[in-house]
Design an enzyme around this catalytic site. Structure first.
Site, PDB file in Angstrom:
ATOM      1  N   CYS A 114       0.814  -1.225   0.000  1.00 17.63           N
ATOM      2  CA  CYS A 114       0.000   0.000   0.000  1.00 17.63           C
ATOM      3  C   CYS A 114       0.843   1.269   0.000  1.00 17.63           C
ATOM      4  O   CYS A 114       0.357   2.331  -0.395  1.00 17.63           O
ATOM      5  CB  CYS A 114      -0.956   0.002   1.190  1.00 17.63           C
ATOM      6  SG  CYS A 114      -2.117  -1.375   1.194  1.00 17.63           S
ATOM      7  N   HIS A 250      -3.315   7.465   1.877  1.00 18.16           N
ATOM      8  CA  HIS A 250      -3.710   6.130   1.434  1.00 18.16           C
ATOM      9  C   HIS A 250      -5.135   5.885   1.910  1.00 18.16           C
ATOM     10  O   HIS A 250      -5.457   6.087   3.086  1.00 18.16           O
ATOM     11  CB  HIS A 250      -2.749   5.097   2.026  1.00 18.16           C
ATOM     12  CG  HIS A 250      -3.190   3.682   1.833  1.00 18.16           C
ATOM     13  ND1 HIS A 250      -3.657   3.207   0.630  1.00 18.16           N
ATOM     14  CD2 HIS A 250      -3.244   2.629   2.702  1.00 18.16           C
ATOM     15  CE1 HIS A 250      -3.981   1.928   0.759  1.00 18.16           C
ATOM     16  NE2 HIS A 250      -3.732   1.560   2.007  1.00 18.16           N
ATOM     17  N   ASN A 280     -10.011   0.034  -0.493  1.00 19.70           N
ATOM     18  CA  ASN A 280      -8.555   0.061  -0.407  1.00 19.70           C
ATOM     19  C   ASN A 280      -7.989  -0.523  -1.705  1.00 19.70           C
ATOM     20  O   ASN A 280      -8.059  -1.723  -1.931  1.00 19.70           O
ATOM     21  CB  ASN A 280      -8.098  -0.745   0.803  1.00 19.70           C
ATOM     22  CG  ASN A 280      -6.588  -0.724   0.991  1.00 19.70           C
ATOM     23  OD1 ASN A 280      -5.843  -0.321   0.108  1.00 19.70           O
ATOM     24  ND2 ASN A 280      -6.135  -1.178   2.146  1.00 19.70           N
TER      25      ASN A 280
END
Length: 323
Positions: A114, A250, A280
């Protein structure tokens, strides 16, 4: 004068298939309310059959090139941040290079889960400042639907697919924090926490794997480490949280986003939030959010942005960028 890596174009791609939370209710002990309350996610996009990380990255790249007004052969380097490449090798980046008709320069993938796009931006900046590239196409792209365990409600409802891209160009700045471009970076990792977020398969196991996560522990590390890395990058740039126009974090979980903003002392009306629409998307989440915010006029030239992310590894970092 000082060289700066300046954003001159942004673009993104999302698969057509939109999956609302309610779709999971038929197969899992979950609900729309449960997912929204714990993550802030309302829907996400999943890739169609035949749609891959490389094809999505290519579409995002084309959109960013069009926005920048440059051709593929104006690009010196392609960097793709991804944890879900089409193949073990060759890299997604070389597939994109071929697909957009770029016949010069070099291309490579970068894997920091990520945090991948932040790491890719920092690497692009270093390549540009060292004189190895003048224009770099930086892409985050993921097909996380390919590595999800559809029986695990703690993970499969959180992730989505998509791609985002930026075109960076080396421009001359005055060497002050008022310059456009990348002004500061901070990268970190700590391998002792590898078991908090990982995929339980790969070359060593000779089998495909699925995402496994200890969500509570990841959350605990995330807020603290994200605020710390953002502060370090701001200090590196000679700036403070009071100078920030937008945090573009993020997009993993609304509670992590809120907690990080609170620790930094930045109000939520200065935070770009897209997690409700995308879920996500790992390395794609920051460039997706940047491109969407750019497209709708939310972020404007001259504004100061903080991008920060944490992912498996654990790996985390931030980039300070004047748009």
């Amino acid at each position: 004068m000082t060289g700066r890596a300046v954003v001159i174009g942004a673009g993104h791609y999302l698969p057509e298939r939109v999956v609302p939370n309610a779709e999971f209710e038929a197969t899992l002990d979950t609900s729309d309310e449960w997912i929204r309350t714990r993550s802030g996610i309302e829907r996400r996009h999943f890739a169609a059959e035949g749609e891959t990380t490389a094809t999505m990255a290519t579409e995002a790249a084309r959109a960013a090139l069009a926005d920048a007004g440059v051709d593929a052969d104006d690009i010196d380097t392609v960097i793709v941040a991804t944890s879900t490449p089409d193949l073990v090798f060759p890299s997604v980046a070389t597939m994109v290079q071929a697909a957009i008709g770029m016949k010069r320069g070099f291309a490579f993938d970068l894997q920091a889960v990520c945090a991948g796009f932040v790491f890719a931006m920092a690497n692009a900046n270093a390549l540009m400042l060292s004189g190895q590239a003048r224009r770099v196409l930086v892409i985050g792209a993921e097909t996380f639907s390919s590595i999800l365990d559809w029986s695990d409600r703690s993970t499969c409802v959180l992730f989505g697919d998509g791609a985002g891209a930026l075109v960076l160009e080396l421009q001359e700045g005055a060497g002050t924090s008022a310059d456009r471009g990348i002004l500061g970076t901070d990268l970190n990792s700590d391998g002792q926490y590898r078991d908090l977020l990982y995929v339980d398969g790969g070359v060593a196991t000779r089998k495909g794997g699925k995402v496994r996560m200890q969500g509570n522990l990841v959350f605990r590390h995330a807020v603290e480490k994200l605020a710390e890395t953002a502060g370090a990058a701001l200090e590196n740039a000679g700036l403070t949280a009071q100078d920030v126009d937008w945090i573009v974090p993020h997009q993993a979980n609304i509670r992590i986003i809120q907690g990080t903003a609170r620790r930094m002392g930045v109000p939520m009306d200065k935070v770009v939030v897209t997690v409700q629409d995308h879920g996500n998307t790992s390395a794609a989440s920051i460039p997706l959010a940047l491109s969407v915010a750019h497209e709708r006029g939310q972020i404007r030239p001259g504004q100061l942005l903080v991008t920060e992310a944490i992912g498996g590894g654990l790996a985390w970092g931030s980039v300070i960028l004047r748009w």
